[in-house]
Design a protein around this motif. Structure first.
Motif, PDB file in Angstrom:
ATOM      1  N   GLU A 186      69.799  50.398  87.321  1.00  0.00           N
ATOM      2  CA  GLU A 186      68.509  50.280  86.645  1.00  0.00           C
ATOM      3  C   GLU A 186      67.726  51.597  86.764  1.00  0.00           C
ATOM      4  O   GLU A 186      67.907  52.365  87.713  1.00  0.00           O
ATOM      5  CB  GLU A 186      67.684  49.151  87.269  1.00  0.00           C
ATOM      6  CG  GLU A 186      68.334  47.786  87.214  1.00  0.00           C
ATOM      7  CD  GLU A 186      68.479  47.292  85.784  1.00  0.00           C
ATOM      8  OE1 GLU A 186      67.554  47.535  84.979  1.00  0.00           O
ATOM      9  OE2 GLU A 186      69.533  46.697  85.462  1.00  0.00           O
ATOM     10  N   ASP A 187      66.875  51.832  85.800  1.00  0.00           N
ATOM     11  CA  ASP A 187      65.980  52.986  85.843  1.00  0.00           C
ATOM     12  C   ASP A 187      64.899  52.721  86.887  1.00  0.00           C
ATOM     13  O   ASP A 187      64.016  51.881  86.687  1.00  0.00           O
ATOM     14  CB  ASP A 187      65.352  53.202  84.471  1.00  0.00           C
ATOM     15  CG  ASP A 187      64.379  54.372  84.455  1.00  0.00           C
ATOM     16  OD1 ASP A 187      64.339  55.109  85.466  1.00  0.00           O
ATOM     17  OD2 ASP A 187      63.665  54.514  83.447  1.00  0.00           O
ATOM     18  N   ASN A 188      64.969  53.401  88.006  1.00  0.00           N
ATOM     19  CA  ASN A 188      64.028  53.162  89.102  1.00  0.00           C
ATOM     20  C   ASN A 188      62.933  54.216  89.190  1.00  0.00           C
ATOM     21  O   ASN A 188      62.302  54.386  90.231  1.00  0.00           O
ATOM     22  CB  ASN A 188      64.776  53.078  90.429  1.00  0.00           C
ATOM     23  CG  ASN A 188      65.344  54.427  90.840  1.00  0.00           C
ATOM     24  OD1 ASN A 188      65.674  55.241  89.985  1.00  0.00           O
ATOM     25  ND2 ASN A 188      65.450  54.672  92.142  1.00  0.00           N
ATOM     26  N   SER A 189      62.738  54.955  88.095  1.00  0.00           N
ATOM     27  CA  SER A 189      61.753  56.046  88.132  1.00  0.00           C
ATOM     28  C   SER A 189      60.346  55.525  88.439  1.00  0.00           C
ATOM     29  O   SER A 189      59.525  56.237  89.020  1.00  0.00           O
ATOM     30  CB  SER A 189      61.752  56.802  86.796  1.00  0.00           C
ATOM     31  OG  SER A 189      61.469  55.917  85.732  1.00  0.00           O
ATOM     32  N   ASN A 190      60.064  54.279  88.076  1.00  0.00           N
ATOM     33  CA  ASN A 190      58.719  53.747  88.283  1.00  0.00           C
ATOM     34  C   ASN A 190      58.490  53.260  89.709  1.00  0.00           C
ATOM     35  O   ASN A 190      57.352  52.983  90.097  1.00  0.00           O
ATOM     36  CB  ASN A 190      58.470  52.602  87.292  1.00  0.00           C
ATOM     37  CG  ASN A 190      57.042  52.129  87.294  1.00  0.00           C
ATOM     38  OD1 ASN A 190      56.128  52.952  87.263  1.00  0.00           O
ATOM     39  ND2 ASN A 190      56.844  50.819  87.331  1.00  0.00           N
ATOM     40  N   ILE A 191      59.561  53.136  90.495  1.00  0.00           N
ATOM     41  CA  ILE A 191      59.382  52.577  91.845  1.00  0.00           C
ATOM     42  C   ILE A 191      59.905  53.499  92.938  1.00  0.00           C
ATOM     43  O   ILE A 191      60.033  53.102  94.092  1.00  0.00           O
ATOM     44  CB  ILE A 191      60.078  51.203  91.963  1.00  0.00           C
ATOM     45  CG1 ILE A 191      61.574  51.343  91.626  1.00  0.00           C
ATOM     46  CG2 ILE A 191      59.405  50.161  91.077  1.00  0.00           C
ATOM     47  CD1 ILE A 191      62.370  50.087  91.870  1.00  0.00           C
ATOM     48  N   LYS A 192      60.231  54.732  92.591  1.00  0.00           N
ATOM     49  CA  LYS A 192      60.690  55.675  93.618  1.00  0.00           C
ATOM     50  C   LYS A 192      59.615  55.928  94.667  1.00  0.00           C
ATOM     51  O   LYS A 192      59.902  56.080  95.846  1.00  0.00           O
ATOM     52  CB  LYS A 192      61.124  56.993  92.964  1.00  0.00           C
ATOM     53  CG  LYS A 192      62.521  56.942  92.387  1.00  0.00           C
ATOM     54  CD  LYS A 192      62.946  58.319  91.897  1.00  0.00           C
ATOM     55  CE  LYS A 192      64.394  58.303  91.446  1.00  0.00           C
ATOM     56  NZ  LYS A 192      64.846  59.651  91.022  1.00  0.00           N
ATOM     57  N   ASP A 193      58.378  55.989  94.204  1.00  0.00           N
ATOM     58  CA  ASP A 193      57.253  56.175  95.108  1.00  0.00           C
ATOM     59  C   ASP A 193      56.318  54.990  94.906  1.00  0.00           C
ATOM     60  O   ASP A 193      55.575  54.910  93.916  1.00  0.00           O
ATOM     61  CB  ASP A 193      56.519  57.475  94.795  1.00  0.00           C
ATOM     62  CG  ASP A 193      55.405  57.767  95.798  1.00  0.00           C
ATOM     63  OD1 ASP A 193      55.058  56.848  96.579  1.00  0.00           O
ATOM     64  OD2 ASP A 193      54.883  58.887  95.784  1.00  0.00           O
ATOM     65  N   LEU A 194      56.381  54.038  95.835  1.00  0.00           N
ATOM     66  CA  LEU A 194      55.614  52.804  95.657  1.00  0.00           C
ATOM     67  C   LEU A 194      54.113  53.053  95.655  1.00  0.00           C
ATOM     68  O   LEU A 194      53.347  52.297  95.050  1.00  0.00           O
ATOM     69  CB  LEU A 194      55.965  51.807  96.765  1.00  0.00           C
ATOM     70  CG  LEU A 194      57.441  51.368  96.831  1.00  0.00           C
ATOM     71  CD1 LEU A 194      57.623  50.307  97.899  1.00  0.00           C
ATOM     72  CD2 LEU A 194      57.917  50.853  95.479  1.00  0.00           C
ATOM     73  N   GLN A 214      52.682  55.360  94.129  1.00  0.00           N
ATOM     74  CA  GLN A 214      52.287  55.880  92.818  1.00  0.00           C
ATOM     75  C   GLN A 214      52.565  54.884  91.679  1.00  0.00           C
ATOM     76  O   GLN A 214      52.439  55.228  90.520  1.00  0.00           O
ATOM     77  CB  GLN A 214      53.053  57.186  92.533  1.00  0.00           C
ATOM     78  CG  GLN A 214      52.814  58.287  93.534  1.00  0.00           C
ATOM     79  CD  GLN A 214      51.348  58.685  93.594  1.00  0.00           C
ATOM     80  OE1 GLN A 214      50.682  58.790  92.579  1.00  0.00           O
ATOM     81  NE2 GLN A 214      50.842  58.906  94.814  1.00  0.00           N
ATOM     82  N   MET A 215      52.907  53.660  92.008  1.00  0.00           N
ATOM     83  CA  MET A 215      53.200  52.669  90.976  1.00  0.00           C
ATOM     84  C   MET A 215      51.958  52.414  90.136  1.00  0.00           C
ATOM     85  O   MET A 215      50.880  52.149  90.663  1.00  0.00           O
ATOM     86  CB  MET A 215      53.676  51.347  91.585  1.00  0.00           C
ATOM     87  CG  MET A 215      55.118  51.355  92.090  1.00  0.00           C
ATOM     88  SD  MET A 215      55.598  49.726  92.736  1.00  0.00           S
ATOM     89  CE  MET A 215      55.506  48.736  91.259  1.00  0.00           C
TER      90      MET A 215
END
Length: 355
Positions: A337-345, A347-348
């Protein structure tokens, strides 16, 4: 010479003894076999097995299904019957107060008389209509409400052991006012001969069969009519050897699944001739009919019975043994899955309140 004659005499004696022994042995076998006559009604004999095989090889019984409905239920319950179990009837008709040709709905009572208060009149006139138009074409005649679900294959299996030219009445046997009858909500079945007797003897006689009236107790009245024309009542609990569980259920199946007594109304316990049980032991594995089925419940029954598959781990599937996916196959078919949005919690941009 004397020695030779003595030897010959001994040989003759030995030969005669052996011949007599063989003859006696054959006679004994014959007598034993004749005395082993197979009983006419033995349930474990080869004859019984052969008879069962012949019954199962016969064409399935022809069942006409008469479903009672009303104009306000045509697009909901009647349509659900038409889309599900009704298509497995040999013929399906709906008895109502108005015609509706797309579903085969026939008006058998006056337009203003299609409600619950006219249930007996609708049943009575429905069977008259069936007798006049279809009596010679079918073996058995099922009456069901539009909120009943029927497993046709189990019904046909039940009917195979009976002759439609004998007066037979199937269903969930009950009793009230010291009169036996079959639950109308659970559905019941008339043999060809039972329908013949109803139409030619009971229908016109107010002495032996209740005549049209508002708020008539449909199933109770039909029980009276059937008894008075010499029809045999076959309780579904006794219709299959070795299976004494009910097969026509007057309630929604969900009522039977709870072990709490309050899910079974007291009137059912009082009027049922068989014991009302709950839980998984409530009903026969070859159950035929379930009452109080909504459209959603009918579709649920249809899916669970005819579409859901339970795999047997001991059997090889039609597609053969399945092989495990390699890592490369896994990456190809199910990529990460594309995890770019949750790499830094921290900054979500979107997240639940309690996160």
């Amino acid at each position: 010479m004397t020695a030779k004659m003595k030897l010959r005499s001994q040989l003759h004696l030995l030969t005669g003894f052996m011949a007599g022994f063989v003859l006696a042995f054959v006679l004994l076998l014959y007598v034993y076999d004749v005395s082993r006559v197979t009983p006419c009604w033995s349930s474990t004999s080869t004859m019984s097995t052969a008879t069962t095989a012949r019954i199962e090889d016969d064409p399935p019984p022809r069942v006409l299904c008469m479903v009672l409905t009303c104009p306000e239920n045509v697009q909901s319950l009647a349509s659900s019957v038409y889309e599900t179990w009704g298509k497995r009837c040999s013929r399906l008709i709906f008895a109502s107060s108005e015609d509706y040709k797309p579903l085969g709905v026939v008006g058998v009572v006056e337009p203003a008389g299609g409600g619950y208060e006219d249930l007996w009149n609708k049943t009575r006139e429905g069977f008259r209509h069936v007798w006049e138009n279809y009596a010679g074409d079918y073996d058995w005649f099922l009456k069901a409400d539009d909120d009943t679900y029927v497993v046709m294959e189990n019904l046909q299996h039940l009917l195979r052991g009976f002759d439609p030219d004998t007066p037979v009445f199937f269903g969930y046997k009950m009793s009230r006012y010291n009169v036996s009858y079959m639950s109308g909500g659970a559905s019941y079945i008339l043999s060809r001969e039972a329908l013949h007797r109803f139409a030619t003897q009971a229908y016109e006689s107010e002495v032996i069969c209740p005549q049209p009236k508002k708020m008539g107790i449909e199933d109770f009245y039909m029980g009276i009519c059937m008894q008075n024309v010499g029809v045999h009542f076959v309780d579904s609990t006794q219709a299959l050897d070795g299976d004494t569980k009910p097969k026509f259920m007057p309630l929604d199946l969900e009522n039977y699944m709870s072990d709490a007594n309050y899910t079974i109304p007291e009137w059912l316990r009082l009027m049922s001739l068989s014991r009302v049980e709950t839980g998984l032991a409530c009903c026969s594995n070859y159950s035929v009919a379930f009452h109080y089925a909504s459209r959603e419940r009918m579709l649920l029954y249809e899916f669970l019975i005819y579409h859901l598959k339970v795999l047997d781990p001991n059997q090889i599937s039609e597609r053969g043994h399945r092989s495990r996916l390699t890592l490369s196959d896994l990456k190809r078919r199910f990529p990460l899955e594309d995890n770019s949005n949750i790499k830094d919690l921290l900054q979500m941009s979107e997240k639940p309140d309690n996160f």
